[in-house]
Design a protein around this motif. Structure first.
Motif, PDB file in Angstrom:
ATOM      1  N   LEU A 199       2.828 -13.661   4.437  1.00  0.00           N
ATOM      2  CA  LEU A 199       2.864 -14.329   3.149  1.00  0.00           C
ATOM      3  C   LEU A 199       2.896 -13.295   2.049  1.00  0.00           C
ATOM      4  CD1 LEU A 199      -0.513 -14.821   2.013  1.00  0.00           C
ATOM      5  CD2 LEU A 199      -0.330 -15.711   4.306  1.00  0.00           C
ATOM      6  N   ARG A 200       3.224 -13.740   0.857  1.00  0.00           N
ATOM      7  CA  ARG A 200       3.338 -12.831  -0.281  1.00  0.00           C
ATOM      8  C   ARG A 200       2.264 -13.176  -1.292  1.00  0.00           C
ATOM      9  NH1 ARG A 200       8.972 -10.477  -0.834  1.00  0.00           N
ATOM     10  NH2 ARG A 200       7.601  -9.142  -1.976  1.00  0.00           N
ATOM     11  N   VAL A 201       1.614 -12.134  -1.791  1.00  0.00           N
ATOM     12  CA  VAL A 201       0.521 -12.301  -2.742  1.00  0.00           C
ATOM     13  C   VAL A 201       0.870 -11.552  -4.019  1.00  0.00           C
ATOM     14  CG1 VAL A 201      -1.926 -11.848  -3.148  1.00  0.00           C
ATOM     15  CG2 VAL A 201      -1.158 -12.524  -0.891  1.00  0.00           C
ATOM     16  N   ASP A 202       0.610 -12.186  -5.146  1.00  0.00           N
ATOM     17  CA  ASP A 202       0.883 -11.589  -6.443  1.00  0.00           C
ATOM     18  C   ASP A 202       0.064 -10.320  -6.645  1.00  0.00           C
ATOM     19  OD1 ASP A 202       0.067 -11.804  -9.697  1.00  0.00           O
ATOM     20  OD2 ASP A 202       2.173 -12.035  -9.169  1.00  0.00           O
ATOM     21  N   GLU A 203       0.624  -9.415  -7.405  1.00  0.00           N
ATOM     22  CA  GLU A 203      -0.015  -8.130  -7.681  1.00  0.00           C
ATOM     23  C   GLU A 203      -1.410  -8.307  -8.290  1.00  0.00           C
ATOM     24  OE1 GLU A 203       1.525  -3.997  -9.691  1.00  0.00           O
ATOM     25  OE2 GLU A 203       2.222  -5.883 -10.543  1.00  0.00           O
ATOM     26  N   ALA A 204      -1.584  -9.307  -9.130  1.00  0.00           N
ATOM     27  CA  ALA A 204      -2.877  -9.542  -9.778  1.00  0.00           C
ATOM     28  C   ALA A 204      -3.953  -9.978  -8.786  1.00  0.00           C
ATOM     29  CB  ALA A 204      -2.733 -10.587 -10.869  1.00  0.00           C
ATOM     30  N   VAL A 221       2.228  -1.126  -0.570  1.00  0.00           N
ATOM     31  CA  VAL A 221       3.238  -1.010  -1.611  1.00  0.00           C
ATOM     32  C   VAL A 221       3.752  -2.395  -1.984  1.00  0.00           C
ATOM     33  CG1 VAL A 221       5.477  -0.009  -2.190  1.00  0.00           C
ATOM     34  CG2 VAL A 221       3.913   1.237  -0.698  1.00  0.00           C
ATOM     35  N   ALA A 222       3.815  -2.667  -3.279  1.00  0.00           N
ATOM     36  CA  ALA A 222       4.341  -3.943  -3.762  1.00  0.00           C
ATOM     37  C   ALA A 222       5.857  -3.886  -3.788  1.00  0.00           C
ATOM     38  CB  ALA A 222       3.809  -4.237  -5.158  1.00  0.00           C
ATOM     39  N   THR A 223       6.470  -5.038  -3.544  1.00  0.00           N
ATOM     40  CA  THR A 223       7.919  -5.132  -3.620  1.00  0.00           C
ATOM     41  C   THR A 223       8.286  -6.145  -4.697  1.00  0.00           C
ATOM     42  OG1 THR A 223       7.913  -6.796  -1.874  1.00  0.00           O
ATOM     43  CG2 THR A 223       8.309  -4.524  -1.204  1.00  0.00           C
ATOM     44  N   PRO A 224       9.312  -5.856  -5.487  1.00  0.00           N
ATOM     45  CA  PRO A 224       9.686  -6.803  -6.544  1.00  0.00           C
ATOM     46  C   PRO A 224      10.334  -8.056  -5.965  1.00  0.00           C
ATOM     47  CG  PRO A 224      11.152  -4.899  -6.553  1.00  0.00           C
ATOM     48  CD  PRO A 224      10.111  -4.641  -5.519  1.00  0.00           C
ATOM     49  N   PHE A 262      12.532 -14.364 -13.538  1.00  0.00           N
ATOM     50  CA  PHE A 262      12.641 -13.298 -14.521  1.00  0.00           C
ATOM     51  C   PHE A 262      11.508 -13.421 -15.507  1.00  0.00           C
ATOM     52  CE2 PHE A 262      14.032 -11.110 -18.278  1.00  0.00           C
ATOM     53  CZ  PHE A 262      14.496  -9.924 -17.737  1.00  0.00           C
ATOM     54  N   PRO A 263      10.804 -12.388 -15.837  1.00  0.00           N
ATOM     55  CA  PRO A 263      10.935 -11.052 -15.263  1.00  0.00           C
ATOM     56  C   PRO A 263      10.443 -11.031 -13.819  1.00  0.00           C
ATOM     57  CG  PRO A 263       9.044 -11.123 -16.725  1.00  0.00           C
ATOM     58  CD  PRO A 263       9.722 -12.469 -16.823  1.00  0.00           C
ATOM     59  N   PRO A 264      10.980 -10.120 -13.008  1.00  0.00           N
ATOM     60  CA  PRO A 264      10.572 -10.076 -11.590  1.00  0.00           C
ATOM     61  C   PRO A 264       9.094  -9.731 -11.452  1.00  0.00           C
ATOM     62  CG  PRO A 264      12.178  -8.345 -12.092  1.00  0.00           C
ATOM     63  CD  PRO A 264      11.980  -9.131 -13.336  1.00  0.00           C
ATOM     64  N   VAL A 265       8.441 -10.420 -10.525  1.00  0.00           N
ATOM     65  CA  VAL A 265       7.033 -10.130 -10.239  1.00  0.00           C
ATOM     66  C   VAL A 265       6.969  -9.202  -9.037  1.00  0.00           C
ATOM     67  CG1 VAL A 265       6.134 -12.274 -11.207  1.00  0.00           C
ATOM     68  CG2 VAL A 265       6.833 -12.203  -8.827  1.00  0.00           C
ATOM     69  N   ARG A 266       5.847  -8.522  -8.904  1.00  0.00           N
ATOM     70  CA  ARG A 266       5.660  -7.620  -7.773  1.00  0.00           C
ATOM     71  C   ARG A 266       4.661  -8.265  -6.821  1.00  0.00           C
ATOM     72  NH1 ARG A 266       7.266  -2.525  -8.209  1.00  0.00           N
ATOM     73  NH2 ARG A 266       5.398  -1.629  -7.304  1.00  0.00           N
ATOM     74  N   ASN A 267       5.065  -8.407  -5.561  1.00  0.00           N
ATOM     75  CA  ASN A 267       4.250  -9.059  -4.553  1.00  0.00           C
ATOM     76  C   ASN A 267       3.909  -8.105  -3.417  1.00  0.00           C
ATOM     77  OD1 ASN A 267       4.211 -11.659  -5.726  1.00  0.00           O
ATOM     78  ND2 ASN A 267       6.253 -12.042  -4.957  1.00  0.00           N
ATOM     79  N   PHE A 268       2.776  -8.356  -2.793  1.00  0.00           N
ATOM     80  CA  PHE A 268       2.356  -7.608  -1.608  1.00  0.00           C
ATOM     81  C   PHE A 268       2.498  -8.506  -0.390  1.00  0.00           C
ATOM     82  CE2 PHE A 268       0.273  -5.328  -4.973  1.00  0.00           C
ATOM     83  CZ  PHE A 268       0.257  -4.016  -4.546  1.00  0.00           C
ATOM     84  N   ASP A 269       2.993  -7.956   0.708  1.00  0.00           N
ATOM     85  CA  ASP A 269       3.057  -8.692   1.968  1.00  0.00           C
ATOM     86  C   ASP A 269       1.688  -8.692   2.618  1.00  0.00           C
ATOM     87  OD1 ASP A 269       5.747  -9.241   1.745  1.00  0.00           O
ATOM     88  OD2 ASP A 269       6.364  -7.486   2.886  1.00  0.00           O
ATOM     89  N   VAL A 270       1.260  -9.853   3.080  1.00  0.00           N
ATOM     90  CA  VAL A 270      -0.021  -9.998   3.766  1.00  0.00           C
ATOM     91  C   VAL A 270       0.270 -10.605   5.137  1.00  0.00           C
ATOM     92  CG1 VAL A 270      -2.282 -11.131   3.736  1.00  0.00           C
ATOM     93  CG2 VAL A 270      -1.263 -10.337   1.606  1.00  0.00           C
ATOM     94  N   ASN A 271      -0.164  -9.925   6.193  1.00  0.00           N
ATOM     95  CA  ASN A 271       0.004 -10.436   7.552  1.00  0.00           C
ATOM     96  C   ASN A 271      -1.259 -11.156   7.975  1.00  0.00           C
ATOM     97  OD1 ASN A 271       2.588  -9.400   7.890  1.00  0.00           O
ATOM     98  ND2 ASN A 271       1.794  -7.402   8.469  1.00  0.00           N
ATOM     99  N   VAL A 272      -1.088 -12.354   8.508  1.00  0.00           N
ATOM    100  CA  VAL A 272      -2.195 -13.212   8.900  1.00  0.00           C
ATOM    101  C   VAL A 272      -2.047 -13.535  10.382  1.00  0.00           C
ATOM    102  CG1 VAL A 272      -3.202 -15.496   8.547  1.00  0.00           C
ATOM    103  CG2 VAL A 272      -2.387 -14.204   6.595  1.00  0.00           C
ATOM    104  N   ALA A 273      -3.132 -13.409  11.134  1.00  0.00           N
ATOM    105  CA  ALA A 273      -3.127 -13.732  12.565  1.00  0.00           C
ATOM    106  C   ALA A 273      -3.905 -15.024  12.781  1.00  0.00           C
ATOM    107  CB  ALA A 273      -3.759 -12.603  13.361  1.00  0.00           C
ATOM    108  N   LEU A 274      -3.249 -16.021  13.371  1.00  0.00           N
ATOM    109  CA  LEU A 274      -3.919 -17.282  13.676  1.00  0.00           C
ATOM    110  C   LEU A 274      -4.897 -17.076  14.814  1.00  0.00           C
ATOM    111  CD1 LEU A 274      -1.477 -18.322  11.987  1.00  0.00           C
ATOM    112  CD2 LEU A 274      -1.547 -20.345  13.424  1.00  0.00           C
ATOM    113  N   ARG A 275      -6.075 -17.690  14.703  1.00  0.00           N
ATOM    114  CA  ARG A 275      -7.107 -17.554  15.738  1.00  0.00           C
ATOM    115  C   ARG A 275      -6.791 -18.375  16.975  1.00  0.00           C
ATOM    116  NH1 ARG A 275     -12.523 -18.032  12.081  1.00  0.00           N
ATOM    117  NH2 ARG A 275     -12.243 -16.091  10.968  1.00  0.00           N
ATOM    118  N   ASP A 276      -6.128 -19.488  16.786  1.00  0.00           N
ATOM    119  CA  ASP A 276      -5.768 -20.330  17.922  1.00  0.00           C
ATOM    120  C   ASP A 276      -4.314 -20.757  17.754  1.00  0.00           C
ATOM    121  OD1 ASP A 276      -6.313 -21.854  15.711  1.00  0.00           O
ATOM    122  OD2 ASP A 276      -7.278 -23.466  16.789  1.00  0.00           O
TER     123      ASP A 276
END
Length: 176
Positions: free
Chosen positions: A29-34, A67-70, A75-89
């Motif tokens: 998932l992608r999370v906002d820089e803030a 590292v954030a990716t635009p 517009f204006p482009p936001v910078r997001n971070f990729d977050v990896n999530v592992a399901l428990r079941d």
């Protein structure tokens, strides 16, 4: 590489099929820089998959990109971070590529009363909530414990089981 079709000739090392391992399901998932600074690996996540509407999956944050990716979809482009999530079941109905939504738990408040954010009115520095009684709705000052975009945790001023207005009524002279 392009997808193989009937009559195509594979070559050495060509990927013909992908067999996902459904014993460990992951989601990106992608999370906002803030919001990035408020997350940590190991944090709890609740995942809802569109094709499995009768179940909510528990997951944990396994990795957060450094590292954030635009994102140029706005517009204006936001910078997001990729977050990896592992399901428990897992669930037999899950398949690779399904769309899903996730709620990341930042903090847990035990035994809090939650009301919709739209139900609160703030006037003269005091937050009010309209509570239903036998003769209509009456404003009551409340103390807010924590605010979110959609929900608010109330510390005091209203008791469990009381009915509150989801939208405040139009203002009447002299009332908040």
């Amino acid at each position: 590489s392009p997808e193989f079709r009937r009559g195509d000739r594979p070559w050495s090392g060509a990927g013909i099929a992908e067999l996902p391992d459904l014993s460990s399901v992951r989601m990106t998932l992608r999370v906002d820089e803030a919001d990035r600074a408020r997350l940590a690996a190991g944090g709890n996540v609740r995942v809802r998959v569109g094709a499995v509407p009768d179940r909510e999956f528990e997951a944990r944050i396994s990795e957060i990109s450094l590292v954030a990716t635009p994102d140029f979809t706005s517009f204006p482009p936001v910078r997001n971070f990729d977050v990896n999530v592992a399901l428990r079941d897992s669930d037999q109905r899950l398949r690779s590529g399904m769309s899903a939504s996730a709620q990341i738990e930042l903090d847990r408040i035990e035994n809090a009363l939650i009301v919709p954010a739209t139900s609160l009115v703030e006037r003269d520095g005091v937050t009010h909530l309209y509570v239903a009684s036998g003769d209509g709705l009456h404003p009551r000052p409340v103390t807010v414990l924590r605010r979110g975009r959609e929900r608010v945790a109330i510390a005091s001023g209203v008791d469990e089981g009381e009915q509150v207005a989801v939208q405040p009524p139009p203002a009447i002279d002299g009332e908040p």
